[in-house]
Scaffold this motif. Structure first.
Motif, PDB file in Angstrom:
ATOM      1  N   THR A   5      37.631  64.214  70.477  1.00  0.00           N
ATOM      2  CA  THR A   5      38.382  64.235  71.752  1.00  0.00           C
ATOM      3  C   THR A   5      38.790  65.674  72.052  1.00  0.00           C
ATOM      4  N   ASN A   6      38.768  66.028  73.333  1.00  0.00           N
ATOM      5  CA  ASN A   6      39.267  67.369  73.701  1.00  0.00           C
ATOM      6  C   ASN A   6      40.597  67.274  74.445  1.00  0.00           C
ATOM      7  N   VAL A   7      41.130  66.067  74.561  1.00  0.00           N
ATOM      8  CA  VAL A   7      42.428  65.893  75.228  1.00  0.00           C
ATOM      9  C   VAL A   7      43.520  66.315  74.246  1.00  0.00           C
ATOM     10  N   CYS A   8      44.431  67.162  74.719  1.00  0.00           N
ATOM     11  CA  CYS A   8      45.427  67.696  73.798  1.00  0.00           C
ATOM     12  C   CYS A   8      46.709  68.038  74.551  1.00  0.00           C
ATOM     13  N   ASN A   9      47.827  67.656  73.967  1.00  0.00           N
ATOM     14  CA  ASN A   9      49.111  67.949  74.619  1.00  0.00           C
ATOM     15  C   ASN A   9      49.814  69.158  74.004  1.00  0.00           C
ATOM     16  N   VAL A  10      49.079  69.975  73.241  1.00  0.00           N
ATOM     17  CA  VAL A  10      49.709  71.129  72.577  1.00  0.00           C
ATOM     18  C   VAL A  10      49.451  72.439  73.350  1.00  0.00           C
ATOM     19  N   HIS A  11      48.270  72.550  73.967  1.00  0.00           N
ATOM     20  CA  HIS A  11      47.985  73.654  74.899  1.00  0.00           C
ATOM     21  C   HIS A  11      48.110  75.048  74.269  1.00  0.00           C
ATOM     22  N   CYS A  12      47.477  75.285  73.141  1.00  0.00           N
ATOM     23  CA  CYS A  12      47.536  76.618  72.515  1.00  0.00           C
ATOM     24  C   CYS A  12      46.829  77.647  73.396  1.00  0.00           C
ATOM     25  N   LEU A  16      51.090  81.492  59.651  1.00  0.00           N
ATOM     26  CA  LEU A  16      52.306  80.724  59.350  1.00  0.00           C
ATOM     27  C   LEU A  16      53.539  81.633  59.377  1.00  0.00           C
ATOM     28  N   VAL A  17      53.745  82.186  60.554  1.00  0.00           N
ATOM     29  CA  VAL A  17      54.916  83.035  60.809  1.00  0.00           C
ATOM     30  C   VAL A  17      55.425  82.617  62.193  1.00  0.00           C
ATOM     31  N   GLU A  18      56.703  82.266  62.268  1.00  0.00           N
ATOM     32  CA  GLU A  18      57.211  81.664  63.509  1.00  0.00           C
ATOM     33  C   GLU A  18      57.017  82.547  64.746  1.00  0.00           C
ATOM     34  N   ARG A  19      57.194  83.867  64.607  1.00  0.00           N
ATOM     35  CA  ARG A  19      57.030  84.745  65.771  1.00  0.00           C
ATOM     36  C   ARG A  19      55.647  84.564  66.392  1.00  0.00           C
ATOM     37  N   VAL A  20      54.642  84.497  65.538  1.00  0.00           N
ATOM     38  CA  VAL A  20      53.266  84.369  66.035  1.00  0.00           C
ATOM     39  C   VAL A  20      53.051  82.985  66.633  1.00  0.00           C
ATOM     40  N   ARG A  21      53.507  81.955  65.936  1.00  0.00           N
ATOM     41  CA  ARG A  21      53.294  80.590  66.438  1.00  0.00           C
ATOM     42  C   ARG A  21      53.971  80.403  67.798  1.00  0.00           C
ATOM     43  N   ARG A  22      55.154  80.983  67.949  1.00  0.00           N
ATOM     44  CA  ARG A  22      55.848  80.828  69.242  1.00  0.00           C
ATOM     45  C   ARG A  22      55.055  81.477  70.368  1.00  0.00           C
ATOM     46  N   SER A  59      51.101  79.398  70.168  1.00  0.00           N
ATOM     47  CA  SER A  59      51.021  77.924  70.138  1.00  0.00           C
ATOM     48  C   SER A  59      52.436  77.346  70.077  1.00  0.00           C
ATOM     49  N   ALA A  60      53.180  77.601  71.153  1.00  0.00           N
ATOM     50  CA  ALA A  60      54.611  77.264  71.154  1.00  0.00           C
ATOM     51  C   ALA A  60      54.873  75.776  70.980  1.00  0.00           C
ATOM     52  N   ARG A  61      53.922  74.946  71.409  1.00  0.00           N
ATOM     53  CA  ARG A  61      54.163  73.496  71.337  1.00  0.00           C
ATOM     54  C   ARG A  61      53.607  72.877  70.063  1.00  0.00           C
ATOM     55  N   LYS A  62      53.069  73.728  69.207  1.00  0.00           N
ATOM     56  CA  LYS A  62      52.490  73.207  67.975  1.00  0.00           C
ATOM     57  C   LYS A  62      53.580  72.960  66.942  1.00  0.00           C
ATOM     58  N   ILE A  63      53.255  72.148  65.935  1.00  0.00           N
ATOM     59  CA  ILE A  63      54.207  71.934  64.842  1.00  0.00           C
ATOM     60  C   ILE A  63      54.562  73.278  64.211  1.00  0.00           C
ATOM     61  N   ASP A  64      55.781  73.391  63.698  1.00  0.00           N
ATOM     62  CA  ASP A  64      56.191  74.680  63.125  1.00  0.00           C
ATOM     63  C   ASP A  64      55.654  74.823  61.697  1.00  0.00           C
ATOM     64  N   ASN A  65      55.903  75.988  61.133  1.00  0.00           N
ATOM     65  CA  ASN A  65      55.406  76.302  59.777  1.00  0.00           C
ATOM     66  C   ASN A  65      55.762  75.238  58.765  1.00  0.00           C
ATOM     67  N   ASP A  66      57.055  74.867  58.782  1.00  0.00           N
ATOM     68  CA  ASP A  66      57.536  73.945  57.747  1.00  0.00           C
ATOM     69  C   ASP A  66      56.823  72.609  57.840  1.00  0.00           C
ATOM     70  N   ARG A  67      56.553  72.207  59.071  1.00  0.00           N
ATOM     71  CA  ARG A  67      55.876  70.924  59.276  1.00  0.00           C
ATOM     72  C   ARG A  67      54.442  71.015  58.744  1.00  0.00           C
ATOM     73  N   TRP A  68      53.766  72.124  59.010  1.00  0.00           N
ATOM     74  CA  TRP A  68      52.394  72.310  58.500  1.00  0.00           C
ATOM     75  C   TRP A  68      52.412  72.207  56.971  1.00  0.00           C
ATOM     76  N   LEU A  69      53.358  72.885  56.382  1.00  0.00           N
ATOM     77  CA  LEU A  69      53.441  72.891  54.917  1.00  0.00           C
ATOM     78  C   LEU A  69      53.791  71.498  54.389  1.00  0.00           C
ATOM     79  N   GLY A  90      43.620  87.951  63.947  1.00  0.00           N
ATOM     80  CA  GLY A  90      43.012  88.750  65.016  1.00  0.00           C
ATOM     81  C   GLY A  90      43.525  88.410  66.403  1.00  0.00           C
ATOM     82  N   SER A  91      44.630  87.671  66.499  1.00  0.00           N
ATOM     83  CA  SER A  91      45.185  87.422  67.838  1.00  0.00           C
ATOM     84  C   SER A  91      46.290  88.440  68.107  1.00  0.00           C
ATOM     85  N   ILE A  92      47.517  88.131  67.703  1.00  0.00           N
ATOM     86  CA  ILE A  92      48.622  89.055  68.016  1.00  0.00           C
ATOM     87  C   ILE A  92      49.404  89.464  66.774  1.00  0.00           C
ATOM     88  N   GLU A  93      48.956  89.020  65.614  1.00  0.00           N
ATOM     89  CA  GLU A  93      49.779  89.228  64.411  1.00  0.00           C
ATOM     90  C   GLU A  93      49.657  90.655  63.875  1.00  0.00           C
TER      91      GLU A  93
END
Ligand code: SF4
Length: 361
Positions: free
Chosen positions: A62-69, A179-185, A188-198, A218-221
Motif C-alpha cells: 500500500t502507498n497510502v500513509c498518514n505520516v507524510h515524511c 534516531l535523534v529527535e531534532r532530525v525526526r522532527r 518526519s514530524a508525524r512519525k513515531i519518536d525514537n523511544d517508540r522505534w526502540l 544524507g538528509s539534514i543530519e
C-alpha cells in the motif's frame, strides 16, 4: 603514533569507541585509513572467503500513509486518487513470482494506512505461511506496527504476538532514519519518536523475532547525529543482542518534498567503515547497493561490509524517489567475485543455504 592512528588501531582490534572518539574518527581519519581499519576488523570477524546475499523481494502493498515524511516520494495521503492497496491475491501472486525465482525472504512493507485492520495482516501472513512454508516473512516497519496498534487500541506486544502467530518471523529495521529527535522532527514530524522505534524493536526481539537496524543518512543530519544514531543502536544491542545486521543507506532526494543533494560516494564508504568500527556488537554490516549502485556497493565490501544484502526483486520506495539501480542474482554474484570473494546464498538469519548459485564459479 597520532591519536587518530591509535584510535584506528584499537577499534580495528575490536576495542570499543566512545561517542567522542567515534565523532573524531569519523571526521578526522582519512578515508583510506578508516576503510583499512574497518576492513581489518571485518576480516578478523569473517576470515573465510565468502560474501553472502539473500534472494529476497520487497512488496510495497500500500502507498497510502498518514505520516507524510518529507523525504518520501512513495506515499499518497488518505483519499488521494493515486493511493492503492493490494488485495491478498495481488500480494500472493507477487510472492509466487518471487519464490519461483528462488526468493526465501519476503519483505512486505508500505505506508501507515489507517484503513487496514490487524486482520488484513493476519490473514495475509497466514496465507503466505500456508502456501509458501519455506519463505521467511520479514516484514513491516516499526511505524506500520505502531499504526496497527493505534488503530486497534492494542499494546505493541499484543500486535506483535498476533502477527508472529500468523507467520511474521522477523522485522526489518525500517523507519529509523536518524534516531535523534531534532532530525525526526524536521523530516518526519508525524512519525513515531525514537523511544517508540526502540520499544518496538525491544519487544520484537524479546518475543524471539530477530530484527535488522537501518540508518537513512544524507538528509539534514550532522556528523555528530550520525554517530549518535549508531550509539543508540549499540546501546540497545548491548541490552538485547537481537539485531542481526546493520544496513546504512542514503537518502535519494530527486523527487521528494525535502529535496537536497545526493550524498557522495566517499561519504557512503566512510559511513560503512565507521559503522563497522563503532557497532562492535553487530555481526553483519550490509552493503546497501540499492541506493549507491553496484560499483560502490562492491567497494563497501572492502570498507567493512561482509554481506551484499539482497536481490530486492521488486521495490518502489527508493525507486520513486529517483533511484534507478537494480541487480540480478548474477550481477550480485559477479560483483562479489570481482571483489575477490566467493558468493554464498544465505537466509534471513545469515545462515548459509544449500542453494545453487546463478552463475558458474
Ligand atoms: S517513509 Fe514510510 S511512514 Fe514516511 S511517508 Fe513514506 S511510507 Fe509513510
Amino acid at each position: 603514533m597520532s591519536e587518530i592512528a591509535a584510535l584506528l588501531e584499537s577499534s580495528a582490534a575490536g576495542r570499543r569507541l566512545s561517542y567522542q572518539d567515534g565523532v573524531r574518527l569519523y571526521r578526522e581519519a582519512s578515508l583510506h585509513d578508516i576503510g583499512q581499519a574497518a576492513h581489518r576488523r571485518r576480516s578478523d570477524l569473517f576470515p573465510g572467503p565468502e560474501v553472502s546475499y539473500v534472494i529476497d523481494t520487497t512488496i510495497n502493498y500500500t502507498n497510502v500513509c498518514n505520516v507524510h515524511c518529507s523525504f518520501c516520494a512513495f506515499f499518497r495521503p488518505e483519499g488521494h486518487p493515486e493511493g492503492y492497496t493490494m488485495t491478498h491475491d495481488d500480494v500472493l501472486a507477487r510472492v509466487k513470482w518471487s519464490v519461483d525465482q528462488g526468493a526465501t525472504q519476503i519483505m512486505i512493507q508500505g505506508g501507515v494506512n489507517p484503513d487496514l485492520p490487524l486482520t488484513y495482516y493476519v490473514d495475509l501472513f497466514e496465507r503466505i505461511a500456508r502456501e509458501f512454508p519455506d519463505v521467511d516473512i520479514h516484514s513491516l516497519s516499526t511505524s506500520e506496527i505502531c499504526g496497527i496498534a493505534k488503530r486497534e487500541r492494542m499494546p505493541i506486544e499484543d500486535v506483535l504476538t498476533t502477527l508472529r502467530a500468523a507467520g511474521l518471523k522477523s522485522l526489518p529495521g525500517a523507519g529509523a532514519e536518524i534516531l535523534v529527535e531534532r532530525v525526526r522532527r524536521r523530516i518526519s514530524a508525524r512519525k513515531i519518536d525514537n523511544d517508540r522505534w526502540l520499544d518496538v524493536m525491544r519487544v520484537a526481539q524479546r518475543l524471539g523475532m530477530p530484527t535488522t537496524a537501518t540508518m537513512m543518512f544524507g538528509s539534514i543530519e550532522t556528523d555528530e547525529e550520525r554517530i549518535k544514531h549508531l550509539d543508540v543502536l549499540r546501546e540497545l544491542q548491548d541490552e538485547t543482542g537481537g539485531f542481526t545486521a546493520f544496513i546504512p543507506w542514503y537518502y535519494v532526494p530527486y523527487k521528494t518534498p525535502l529535496k537536497g543533494k545526493e550524498t557522495t560516494g566517499l561519504d557512503y564508504l566512510r559511513v560503512i567503515a565507521i559503522s563497522r568500527l563503532y557497532l562492535d556488537n553487530f555481526a553483519h554490516i550490509q552493503s546497501s547497493w540499492l541506493t549507491p549502485g553496484m560499483k560502490l556497493g562492491q567497494l563497501a565490501l572492502l570498507f567493512g561490509a561482509d554481506d551484499m544484502g539482497g536481490t530486492i526483486l521488486e521495490e518502489k520506495v527508493v525507486t520513486l524517489a529517483g533511484n534507478t539501480n537494480s541487480a540480478s542474482r548474477a550481477d550480485l554474484e559477479r560483483t562479489i567475485r570481482q571483489a575477490g570473494y566467493v558468493p554464498a546464498v544465505r537466509d534471513t538469519y545469515f545462515q548459509k543455504r544449500d542453494y545453487p548459485l546463478a552463475t558458474p564459479a
